[in-house]
Design a protein around this motif. Structure first.
Motif, PDB file in Angstrom:
ATOM      1  N   VAL A   1     -21.772  -6.765  17.235  1.00 53.99           N
ATOM      2  CA  VAL A   1     -20.754  -5.911  16.633  1.00 53.99           C
ATOM      3  C   VAL A   1     -20.241  -4.937  17.686  1.00 53.99           C
ATOM      4  CG1 VAL A   1     -20.230  -4.255  14.814  1.00 53.99           C
ATOM      5  CG2 VAL A   1     -21.861  -6.108  14.382  1.00 53.99           C
ATOM      6  N   HIS A   2     -18.952  -5.028  17.998  1.00 58.44           N
ATOM      7  CA  HIS A   2     -18.313  -4.105  18.926  1.00 58.44           C
ATOM      8  C   HIS A   2     -17.675  -2.955  18.140  1.00 58.44           C
ATOM      9  CE1 HIS A   2     -18.237  -6.666  22.720  1.00 58.44           C
ATOM     10  NE2 HIS A   2     -18.800  -7.454  21.806  1.00 58.44           N
ATOM     11  N   SER A   3     -17.455  -1.832  18.815  1.00 59.21           N
ATOM     12  CA  SER A   3     -16.825  -0.657  18.196  1.00 59.21           C
ATOM     13  C   SER A   3     -17.583  -0.197  16.952  1.00 59.21           C
ATOM     14  CB  SER A   3     -15.361  -0.940  17.842  1.00 59.21           C
ATOM     15  OG  SER A   3     -14.647  -1.412  18.953  1.00 59.21           O
ATOM     16  N   MET A   4     -18.911  -0.257  17.020  1.00 60.76           N
ATOM     17  CA  MET A   4     -19.724   0.068  15.855  1.00 60.76           C
ATOM     18  C   MET A   4     -19.496   1.496  15.357  1.00 60.76           C
ATOM     19  SD  MET A   4     -23.850  -0.300  15.410  1.00 60.76           S
ATOM     20  CE  MET A   4     -23.822  -1.938  16.142  1.00 60.76           C
ATOM     21  N   SER A   5     -19.156   2.407  16.262  1.00 59.26           N
ATOM     22  CA  SER A   5     -18.983   3.804  15.842  1.00 59.26           C
ATOM     23  C   SER A   5     -17.838   3.946  14.836  1.00 59.26           C
ATOM     24  CB  SER A   5     -18.729   4.696  17.057  1.00 59.26           C
ATOM     25  OG  SER A   5     -17.487   4.405  17.657  1.00 59.26           O
ATOM     26  N   TYR A   6     -16.802   3.095  14.957  1.00 59.56           N
ATOM     27  CA  TYR A   6     -15.702   3.174  13.994  1.00 59.56           C
ATOM     28  C   TYR A   6     -16.148   2.724  12.610  1.00 59.56           C
ATOM     29  CZ  TYR A   6     -12.554   4.307  17.769  1.00 59.56           C
ATOM     30  OH  TYR A   6     -11.949   4.936  18.822  1.00 59.56           O
ATOM     31  N   ILE A   7     -17.041   1.736  12.575  1.00 60.83           N
ATOM     32  CA  ILE A   7     -17.607   1.327  11.284  1.00 60.83           C
ATOM     33  C   ILE A   7     -18.481   2.445  10.731  1.00 60.83           C
ATOM     34  CG2 ILE A   7     -18.990  -0.418  10.112  1.00 60.83           C
ATOM     35  CD1 ILE A   7     -18.238  -2.325  12.432  1.00 60.83           C
ATOM     36  N   GLU A   8     -19.239   3.116  11.602  1.00 59.89           N
ATOM     37  CA  GLU A   8     -20.057   4.252  11.163  1.00 59.89           C
ATOM     38  C   GLU A   8     -19.179   5.354  10.561  1.00 59.89           C
ATOM     39  OE1 GLU A   8     -23.099   4.675  10.756  1.00 59.89           O
ATOM     40  OE2 GLU A   8     -24.231   3.365  12.098  1.00 59.89           O
ATOM     41  N   GLN A   9     -18.015   5.603  11.169  1.00 60.14           N
ATOM     42  CA  GLN A   9     -17.101   6.603  10.601  1.00 60.14           C
ATOM     43  C   GLN A   9     -16.652   6.184   9.201  1.00 60.14           C
ATOM     44  OE1 GLN A   9     -13.924   8.083  13.306  1.00 60.14           O
ATOM     45  NE2 GLN A   9     -15.065   7.055  14.936  1.00 60.14           N
TER      46      GLN A   9
ATOM     47  N   THR B   1     -24.516  -0.335   1.412  1.00 59.38           N
ATOM     48  CA  THR B   1     -25.720  -0.481   2.232  1.00 59.38           C
ATOM     49  C   THR B   1     -25.381  -1.353   3.440  1.00 59.38           C
ATOM     50  OG1 THR B   1     -26.426  -2.393   0.912  1.00 59.38           O
ATOM     51  CG2 THR B   1     -27.291  -0.232   0.285  1.00 59.38           C
ATOM     52  N   VAL B   2     -26.144  -1.170   4.517  1.00 62.66           N
ATOM     53  CA  VAL B   2     -25.889  -1.894   5.748  1.00 62.66           C
ATOM     54  C   VAL B   2     -27.222  -2.224   6.412  1.00 62.66           C
ATOM     55  CG1 VAL B   2     -25.592   0.280   7.012  1.00 62.66           C
ATOM     56  CG2 VAL B   2     -24.666  -1.823   7.971  1.00 62.66           C
ATOM     57  N   SER B   3     -27.290  -3.392   7.040  1.00 57.60           N
ATOM     58  CA  SER B   3     -28.511  -3.778   7.742  1.00 57.60           C
ATOM     59  C   SER B   3     -28.642  -2.978   9.033  1.00 57.60           C
ATOM     60  CB  SER B   3     -28.487  -5.276   8.050  1.00 57.60           C
ATOM     61  OG  SER B   3     -27.422  -5.584   8.940  1.00 57.60           O
ATOM     62  N   ASP B   4     -29.842  -2.964   9.572  1.00 63.94           N
ATOM     63  CA  ASP B   4     -30.095  -2.185  10.789  1.00 63.94           C
ATOM     64  C   ASP B   4     -29.243  -2.650  11.968  1.00 63.94           C
ATOM     65  OD1 ASP B   4     -31.943  -0.665   9.447  1.00 63.94           O
ATOM     66  OD2 ASP B   4     -33.684  -1.810  10.156  1.00 63.94           O
ATOM     67  N   ASP B   5     -28.934  -3.925  12.033  1.00 65.43           N
ATOM     68  CA  ASP B   5     -28.141  -4.440  13.150  1.00 65.43           C
ATOM     69  C   ASP B   5     -26.635  -4.433  12.862  1.00 65.43           C
ATOM     70  OD1 ASP B   5     -27.917  -6.479  11.311  1.00 65.43           O
ATOM     71  OD2 ASP B   5     -28.820  -8.025  12.585  1.00 65.43           O
ATOM     72  N   HIS B   6     -26.226  -3.862  11.719  1.00 67.30           N
ATOM     73  CA  HIS B   6     -24.821  -3.755  11.341  1.00 67.30           C
ATOM     74  C   HIS B   6     -24.137  -5.119  11.205  1.00 67.30           C
ATOM     75  CE1 HIS B   6     -25.144   0.522  11.915  1.00 67.30           C
ATOM     76  NE2 HIS B   6     -23.909   0.679  11.492  1.00 67.30           N
TER      77      HIS B   6
END
Length: 463
Positions: free
Chosen positions: A193-201, A214-219
Motif C-alpha cells: 500500500v503506497h501513500s498510506m498516510s492519506y488513507i490514515e487521514q 476496521t482495518v488490518s495491521d498491514d492496511h
C-alpha cells in the motif's frame, strides 16, 4: 505567459505555512454527509477546496464561509436529487473519485466529469471496484476514464479489490461511500500500500464522524459497516506538502528561519520533510505552545550520501529532487512509483527539467518500473533555463525552489496554478525578497548565464 524568477543570495525571515488541503477536503466531505451542522476552522481556501465545496453543494450541503471557518449543514445522506446532476471535478482527483463513489447511492443518474488532465488519469480500478459492490457506472468517452455517468440507485455492499500502488484515493473514495451501502463493504488491497498516510487521514476523518470502520495491521483489508455520519467541529492543521517548498528553500541557505501555523503533530506522510531535513544536517525545533517551527541551516549541511523511501510521502518527491540538486554527495529516492499516476509523471518531469539546468539526475527502475531517482548535486548551476511545469503545479513549485540558487534568472510556465493548493505561495517567498515578473511573447528569454546580480523586476505578487 511565463514567470521570470531572479536568484537570491539568502533566505531568511518568518513564513506562514498554509492549512492542509487534504484535511480541509475530507472535513468538508464528512460534514456534507453528516446530519446537522458542523464547523471547520482554519480551512484552506484554494481552488481545489473550492471544487470540493461546489461538488458538496451539488449533493445538497449548505456551506457558508466566514473569516477563519466554515459552517456546513449536511445532508444526512438525503442527497439533492433533481434528475440532472452534473458534478465538475476540474483537476481534482479526490473530488472526482469520491463523488463517483457517492453517486452510486443517489436515486437518479449523475454525471461526474473533470478537465482534460483529469480525463487522462487512471480511474478503471475504482470503477471496477464500485461495480463489484453493485454500482452501475459507465465511462462516457473512453472506458476506464472520466467522464462517467453513475446511474445510481444502490450500493449493495460486499467485497471489492483494489491495487495498492496506483492511488490511495480509490480506497478513500470507497471508504467514504461505504457507510451508505446496504450491507458491509470489504476492501481487499493487492500488493504494498503506497501513500498510506492519506488513507490514515481518511480513517481518522471517518472515525471522528462516527463511522464503524476496521482495518488490518498491514492496511490491506478494510471493513465498513452501514452507519450514519455525525456532525462535528474540526480544526485543520498545517499542510506539509506546501510547507516542503518553504522548508526546502530554508535548507538551501545558511541561517535561521521561523515558520508559523505549525502544530507539529500530523498524520500527513509529507511531514517526513522535517526529519529528512534533519538527516541532511539542518536543525529544527517545534514550539507547540506557539505553533512555530524554527529551522537553523549550518553552512556545512547538505553533505553526504542519503537514501529516502518516499512510499508514504509521494507529494514531496518533486521537492526532494529540487533539494538533491544541491546535496554535496548523492540523494537517492525510492518508493515513488505512484507519482507516475499523478497529474504529471513526476519523476520523469523533474529528471527532464532539472537535466536542462545541468543537474546530474537519473531515474531509477525496479522490475522495469520507474520507482525513483538519484541525483548528484553541486553548489550552483548557470541558470538561464526555461522550465516547463508539465501541467502540474507541484512541478512548478519544486522547480521554482531549485532555481533560486542558480546563477541567473529562469523562466517558468504554469505559475498561475499555485491557486490550486497554495494561493499565498508568491506572497510567502516575497518575504525572502524573491523577485519575479510575468513575461510574454516569443522573444522573452531568461537572462544569459553569468554572475548573480541585483534583481531588477517587480516583487513577487507585484504589478
Amino acid at each position: 505567459m511565463r514567470l521570470r524568477v531572479e536568484p537570491i543570495d539568502s533566505f531568511t525571515g518568518t513564513f506562514r505555512v498554509p492549512a492542509s488541503k487534504p484535511e480541509t477536503q475530507r472535513a468538508i466531505l464528512a460534514s456534507t454527509l453528516a446530519e446537522g451542522r458542523s464547523r471547520i476552522t482554519n480551512d484552506l481556501r484554494c481552488e481545489e477546496t473550492e471544487t470540493m465545496k461546489r461538488a458538496c453543494r451539488a449533493l445538497g450541503a449548505e456551506i457558508v464561509e466566514h473569516e477563519g471557518y466554515l459552517d456546513i449543514t449536511g445532508t444526512g445522506g438525503q442527497f439533492k436529487d433533481d434528475g440532472r446532476t452534473v458534478i465538475r471535478s476540474d483537476g481534482s482527483g479526490l473530488v472526482f473519485r469520491t463523488m463517483t463513489a457517492l453517486a452510486s447511492v443517489l436515486p437518479s443518474p449523475v454525471v461526474v466529469t473533470g478537465d482534460e488532465t483529469l480525463c487522462k488519469r487512471v480511474m478503471s480500478p475504482l470503477l471496477d471496484a464500485l461495480r463489484d459492490l453493485g454500482a452501475d457506472i459507465e465511462s462516457i468517452c473512453r472506458e476506464g476514464n472520466a467522464p462517467v455517468v453513475n446511474w445510481g440507485g444502490r450500493l449493495a455492499g460486499g467485497v471489492c479489490r483494489l491495487p495498492g500502488d496506483v492511488s490511495s484515493q480509490f480506497i478513500t473514495a470507497i471508504l467514504f461511500a461505504a457507510p451508505f451501502a446496504e450491507r458491509p463493504v470489504e476492501i481487499e488491497v493487492a500488493g504494498r500500500v503506497h501513500s498510506m498516510s492519506y488513507i490514515e487521514q481518511t480513517l481518522h476523518t471517518l472515525r471522528q464522524a462516527g463511522i464503524d470502520v476496521t482495518v488490518s495491521d498491514d492496511h490491506r483489508r478494510y471493513r465498513v459497516e452501514p452507519s450514519l455520519y455525525r456532525s462535528q467541529d474540526v480544526a485543520v492543521h498545517e499542510d506539509y506538502t506546501s510547507a516542503s517548498y518553504l522548508l526546502a528553500a530554508a535548507a538551501l541557505y545558511p541561517g535561521r528561519k521561523v515558520f508559523t501555523g505549525v502544530h507539529g503533530t500530523s498524520t500527513q506522510g509529507e511531514s517526513a520533510i522535517v526529519p529528512i531535513l534533519e538527516r541532511l544536517g539542518v536543525r529544527t525545533a517545534f514550539d507547540r505552545g506557539a505553533d512555530t517551527l524554527t529551522v537553523d541551516t549550518p553552512p556545512d549541511s547538505m553533505r553526504g550520501d542519503f537514501h529516502i523511501d518516499a512510499t508514504d510521502c509521494p507529494n514531496i518527491v518533486p521537492t526532494l529532487a529540487a533539494l538533491g540538486a544541491y546535496v554535496d554527495g548523492t540523494l537517492r529516492v525510492t518508493g515513488a512509483r505512484v507519482t507516475h499516476f499523478h497529474k504529471a509523471s513526476r519523476i520523469e518531469a523533474m529528471v527532464g527539467e532539472l537535466s536542462k539546468a545541468g543537474v546530474d539526475i537519473r531515474p531509477r527502475y525496479e522490475r522495469g518500473v520507474c520507482d525513483g531517482f538519484e541525483v548528484r548535486g553541486r553548489s550552483t548551476y548557470p541558470g538561464g533555463v526555461e522550465f516547463s511545469h508539465w501541467g502540474d503545479h507541484r512541478i512548478f513549485m519544486s522547480l521554482f525552489v531549485a532555481g533560486l540558487r542558480m546563477e541567473s534568472a529562469n523562466l517558468y510556465s504554469g505559475f498561475e496554478e499555485v491557486r490550486l493548493s497554495f494561493p499565498a505561495f508568491f506572497e510567502e517567498f516575497a518575504k525572502a525578497d524573491v523577485v519575479t515578473s510575468a513575461v510574454d511573447g516569443p522573444d522573452a528569454d531568461p537572462a544569459p548565464p553569468g554572475p548573480r546580480r541585483a534583481p531588477a523586476a517587480v516583487p513577487v505578487g507585484g504589478a
